[in-house]
Design a protein around this motif. Structure first.
Motif, PDB file in Angstrom:
ATOM      1  N   ALA A   1     -10.736  -1.049  10.033  1.00 23.08           N
ATOM      2  CA  ALA A   1      -9.781  -0.218   9.289  1.00 23.08           C
ATOM      3  C   ALA A   1      -9.052  -1.043   8.233  1.00 23.08           C
ATOM      4  O   ALA A   1      -8.836  -0.588   7.099  1.00 23.08           O
ATOM      5  CB  ALA A   1      -8.781   0.418  10.257  1.00 23.08           C
ATOM      6  N   GLU A   2      -8.675  -2.276   8.591  1.00 23.32           N
ATOM      7  CA  GLU A   2      -7.945  -3.115   7.635  1.00 23.32           C
ATOM      8  C   GLU A   2      -8.835  -3.595   6.500  1.00 23.32           C
ATOM      9  O   GLU A   2      -8.346  -3.851   5.398  1.00 23.32           O
ATOM     10  CB  GLU A   2      -7.288  -4.289   8.368  1.00 23.32           C
ATOM     11  N   ILE A   3     -10.137  -3.722   6.735  1.00 23.87           N
ATOM     12  CA  ILE A   3     -11.047  -4.059   5.643  1.00 23.87           C
ATOM     13  C   ILE A   3     -11.010  -2.959   4.586  1.00 23.87           C
ATOM     14  O   ILE A   3     -10.943  -3.224   3.382  1.00 23.87           O
ATOM     15  CB  ILE A   3     -12.484  -4.278   6.165  1.00 23.87           C
ATOM     16  N   ILE A   4     -11.025  -1.707   5.035  1.00 26.75           N
ATOM     17  CA  ILE A   4     -10.927  -0.587   4.104  1.00 26.75           C
ATOM     18  C   ILE A   4      -9.624  -0.667   3.311  1.00 26.75           C
ATOM     19  O   ILE A   4      -9.599  -0.483   2.083  1.00 26.75           O
ATOM     20  CB  ILE A   4     -11.017   0.754   4.869  1.00 26.75           C
ATOM     21  N   LEU A   5      -8.532  -1.003   4.003  1.00 29.69           N
ATOM     22  CA  LEU A   5      -7.229  -1.095   3.337  1.00 29.69           C
ATOM     23  C   LEU A   5      -7.188  -2.253   2.336  1.00 29.69           C
ATOM     24  O   LEU A   5      -6.598  -2.131   1.255  1.00 29.69           O
ATOM     25  CB  LEU A   5      -6.116  -1.263   4.373  1.00 29.69           C
ATOM     26  N   MET A   6      -7.816  -3.393   2.677  1.00 27.16           N
ATOM     27  CA  MET A   6      -7.838  -4.535   1.752  1.00 27.16           C
ATOM     28  C   MET A   6      -8.631  -4.205   0.496  1.00 27.16           C
ATOM     29  O   MET A   6      -8.227  -4.559  -0.620  1.00 27.16           O
ATOM     30  CB  MET A   6      -8.409  -5.773   2.451  1.00 27.16           C
ATOM     31  N   ILE A   7      -9.764  -3.542   0.670  1.00 27.17           N
ATOM     32  CA  ILE A   7     -10.575  -3.155  -0.490  1.00 27.17           C
ATOM     33  C   ILE A   7      -9.766  -2.231  -1.396  1.00 27.17           C
ATOM     34  O   ILE A   7      -9.704  -2.419  -2.617  1.00 27.17           O
ATOM     35  CB  ILE A   7     -11.882  -2.473  -0.037  1.00 27.17           C
ATOM     36  N   ARG A   8      -9.114  -1.251  -0.797  1.00 28.64           N
ATOM     37  CA  ARG A   8      -8.340  -0.300  -1.608  1.00 28.64           C
ATOM     38  C   ARG A   8      -7.158  -0.992  -2.294  1.00 28.64           C
ATOM     39  O   ARG A   8      -6.814  -0.667  -3.435  1.00 28.64           O
ATOM     40  CB  ARG A   8      -7.854   0.855  -0.732  1.00 28.64           C
ATOM     41  N   SER A   9      -6.536  -1.958  -1.615  1.00 33.63           N
ATOM     42  CA  SER A   9      -5.411  -2.683  -2.198  1.00 33.63           C
ATOM     43  C   SER A   9      -5.856  -3.489  -3.415  1.00 33.63           C
ATOM     44  O   SER A   9      -5.211  -3.456  -4.473  1.00 33.63           O
ATOM     45  CB  SER A   9      -4.792  -3.617  -1.146  1.00 33.63           C
ATOM     46  N   VAL A  10      -6.963  -4.220  -3.288  1.00 35.48           N
ATOM     47  CA  VAL A  10      -7.475  -5.024  -4.404  1.00 35.48           C
ATOM     48  C   VAL A  10      -7.847  -4.126  -5.579  1.00 35.48           C
ATOM     49  O   VAL A  10      -7.499  -4.403  -6.733  1.00 35.48           O
ATOM     50  CB  VAL A  10      -8.686  -5.872  -3.955  1.00 35.48           C
ATOM     51  N   PHE A  11      -8.538  -3.040  -5.302  1.00 36.91           N
ATOM     52  CA  PHE A  11      -8.985  -2.164  -6.395  1.00 36.91           C
ATOM     53  C   PHE A  11      -7.797  -1.501  -7.083  1.00 36.91           C
ATOM     54  O   PHE A  11      -7.822  -1.301  -8.297  1.00 36.91           O
ATOM     55  CB  PHE A  11      -9.964  -1.116  -5.860  1.00 36.91           C
ATOM     56  N   ALA A  12      -6.753  -1.160  -6.334  1.00 35.32           N
ATOM     57  CA  ALA A  12      -5.557  -0.575  -6.952  1.00 35.32           C
ATOM     58  C   ALA A  12      -4.919  -1.579  -7.898  1.00 35.32           C
ATOM     59  O   ALA A  12      -4.497  -1.228  -9.007  1.00 35.32           O
ATOM     60  CB  ALA A  12      -4.570  -0.142  -5.868  1.00 35.32           C
ATOM     61  N   LYS A  13      -4.844  -2.858  -7.473  1.00 35.38           N
ATOM     62  CA  LYS A  13      -4.237  -3.893  -8.321  1.00 35.38           C
ATOM     63  C   LYS A  13      -5.086  -4.175  -9.560  1.00 35.38           C
ATOM     64  O   LYS A  13      -4.555  -4.540 -10.612  1.00 35.38           O
ATOM     65  CB  LYS A  13      -4.034  -5.174  -7.511  1.00 35.38           C
ATOM     66  N   LEU A  14      -6.403  -4.005  -9.428  1.00 34.73           N
ATOM     67  CA  LEU A  14      -7.293  -4.207 -10.572  1.00 34.73           C
ATOM     68  C   LEU A  14      -7.429  -2.943 -11.425  1.00 34.73           C
ATOM     69  O   LEU A  14      -8.173  -2.927 -12.397  1.00 34.73           O
ATOM     70  CB  LEU A  14      -8.682  -4.650 -10.090  1.00 34.73           C
ATOM     71  N   LYS A  15      -6.703  -1.877 -11.019  1.00 30.36           N
ATOM     72  CA  LYS A  15      -6.679  -0.604 -11.741  1.00 30.36           C
ATOM     73  C   LYS A  15      -8.046   0.100 -11.731  1.00 30.36           C
ATOM     74  O   LYS A  15      -8.392   0.832 -12.674  1.00 30.36           O
ATOM     75  CB  LYS A  15      -6.165  -0.790 -13.162  1.00 30.36           C
TER      76      LYS A  15
END
Length: 453
Positions: free
Chosen positions: A159-173
């Motif tokens: 579950a946290e892998i999914i959250l990390m991917i989404r966090s990085v992509f949000a920061k990269l816009k």
């Protein structure tokens, strides 16, 4: 005179490219640290015995081997050459460049198990090498950014892998992508349900190519791998299935009704989704893809692959759970899960979508320019004070025309120039010029520092 060149599949990175790469790397690194991962590094080369047999037959063929130093042919006889490449290889090469960061990490865990605290969460950002055919988005030398946790089989990690991917992509816009998710137990169950029990390995290798070669070609490959015609046809409803997450899970429960391991895989996916719900999270960007296979043979549970939509680049991230990887190095029962970002592919995606921020290429914020030797000395006296305040500053090193100094600042994307001349020296100020707006104002050192911070 020799013309300089690079090996195919490798690249130089200039200052702009490095600034942009660091923008990506810093974003990923900060996210890994936010989730409690600590950094390690391992050598560029590993013993071939460490690498071989971990990536499947196709992966083994892509390993870069390193010839033994000195007279590497000294132990090779005519009989070895007659018996073929494999027997000769063991006598001329004992090491290879790492193919990924996961297998070296497993080796690291086994060798350092008495010093580590489990569950052990690590991230690693280093280059890897693959003897692949170079093409757009695929290189022979490229960086991976891995995050893995070993010593727990908790699905919180997935579950946290999914959250990390989404966090990085949000920061990269990045806001148009899919986190494709499946479970190797489901694929094992599928092989049982179609009457080909024990053949999940070749099944995964074949359907991993579905996006690239299409279903008809995959059917041909499965047939070549001795799958029965009726078994192949049983896969068709899975390939053609169009449904939401709930519908896919319901279909799988019915399709895999006779396979205990397949149903276990479905249950694990449902638990990952429930954990996200319990954390107050949604399933945005998560796409249950029951045909996702990922070719690497060491995955045993959840598998991930991330694709950005509407770009020419393939997957930019992937990973999964492996229950038996450390076992080959003498440490059994050590479950792990991890994933990797492909930095080079992310770079190409951000470039294609024009998403790099302008200030990502900015190194120096202030150039101190001068009219003559006296002003040059004055500029030198100010330089240390700016740097002590954390302002990236430099002095143009030559006494030359002001236009040349301003052109230099413009080409390096330096936003401010501090002009030093006789008037500035007398008043103990600098003429601070904003190159973007063209405005210029004489200010004190303290005021300049305040504006530049």
């Amino acid at each position: 005179m020799q013309k300089p060149s690079l090996p195919k599949g490798t690249r130089d990175f200039g200052t702009i490219q490095m600034a942009r790469r660091n923008y990506i790397l810093d974003t990923i690194k900060g996210t890994f640290q936010l989730f409690g991962y600590n950094q390690i590094e391992t050598p560029a080369m590993e013993n071939l015995s460490t690498l071989t047999g971990k990536y499947g037959d196709e992966g083994d063929q892509l390993l870069f081997k390193i010839l033994n130093s000195g007279d590497y042919l000294k132990n090779v006889g005519a009989e070895d050459l007659e018996n073929g490449f494999k027997q000769t290889l063991t006598k001329v090469s004992e090491k290879g460049l790492r193919y990924d960061l996961t297998v070296p990490f497993a080796r690291f865990v086994v060798m350092n198990r008495n010093e580590l605290t489990f569950p052990f969460k690590r991230f690693q950002i280093q280059p890897v090498w693959r003897a692949d055919r170079p093409q757009k988005g695929r290189y022979r030398e490229f960086y991976q950014c891995d995050a893995d946790v070993v010593g727990t089989d908790s699905l919180l990690c997935e579950a946290e892998i999914i959250l990390m991917i989404r966090s990085v992509f949000a920061k990269l816009k990045l806001n148009d992508y899919s986190i494709k998710l499946n479970n190797r137990k489901i694929l094992t169950g599928i092989s049982e349900a179609i009457g080909e029990a024990g053949k999940e390995g070749p099944l995964c290798v074949a359907i991993d190519k579905l996006d690239k070669i299409g279903w008809d070609k995959v059917k041909e490959e499965l047939s070549e791998r001795d799958f029965a015609a009726d078994s192949i046809e049983k896969l068709t409803p899975l390939v053609q299935l169009e449904a939401d997450q709930t519908g896919k899970l319901a279909f799988l429960k019915e399709f895999l009704a006779t396979s205990d391991i397949g149903l276990q895989g479905v249950s694990e996916l449902e638990e990952v989704f429930q954990i996200l719900t319990d954390m107050g999270e949604n399933l945005d960007f998560v796409d249950l893809d029951i045909m996702l296979a990922r070719g690497l043979s060491y995955y045993t549970g959840a598998i991930f692959e991330v694709k950005v939509n509407n770009v020419s680049i393939g997957s930019v991230s992937g990973g999964g759970r492996y229950d038996n990887l450390t076992g080959v190095f003498g440490l059994s029962g050590m479950s792990g899960v991890g994933f990797s970002f492909g930095v080079d592919r992310l770079y190409d995606v951000l470039e294609e979508l024009d998403l790099f921020p302008q200030d990502s290429i900015q190194s120096t914020k202030l150039l101190l320019a001068h009219f003559d030797e006296k002003a040059f000395v004055y500029a030198l006296s100010l330089l240390r004070k700016f740097r002590e305040e954390g302002i990236k500053a430099e002095v143009f090193p030559d006494v030359t025309k002001m236009k040349k100094q301003l052109d230099f600042a413009d080409k390096k994307s330096i936003p401010f120039v501090g002009i030093c001349g006789d008037d500035e020296i007398k008043a103990n100020v600098i003429a601070l010029k904003n190159l973007e707006t063209g405005t210029q104002e004489s200010v004190s050192l303290e005021e300049a520092i305040k504006r530049l911070k």
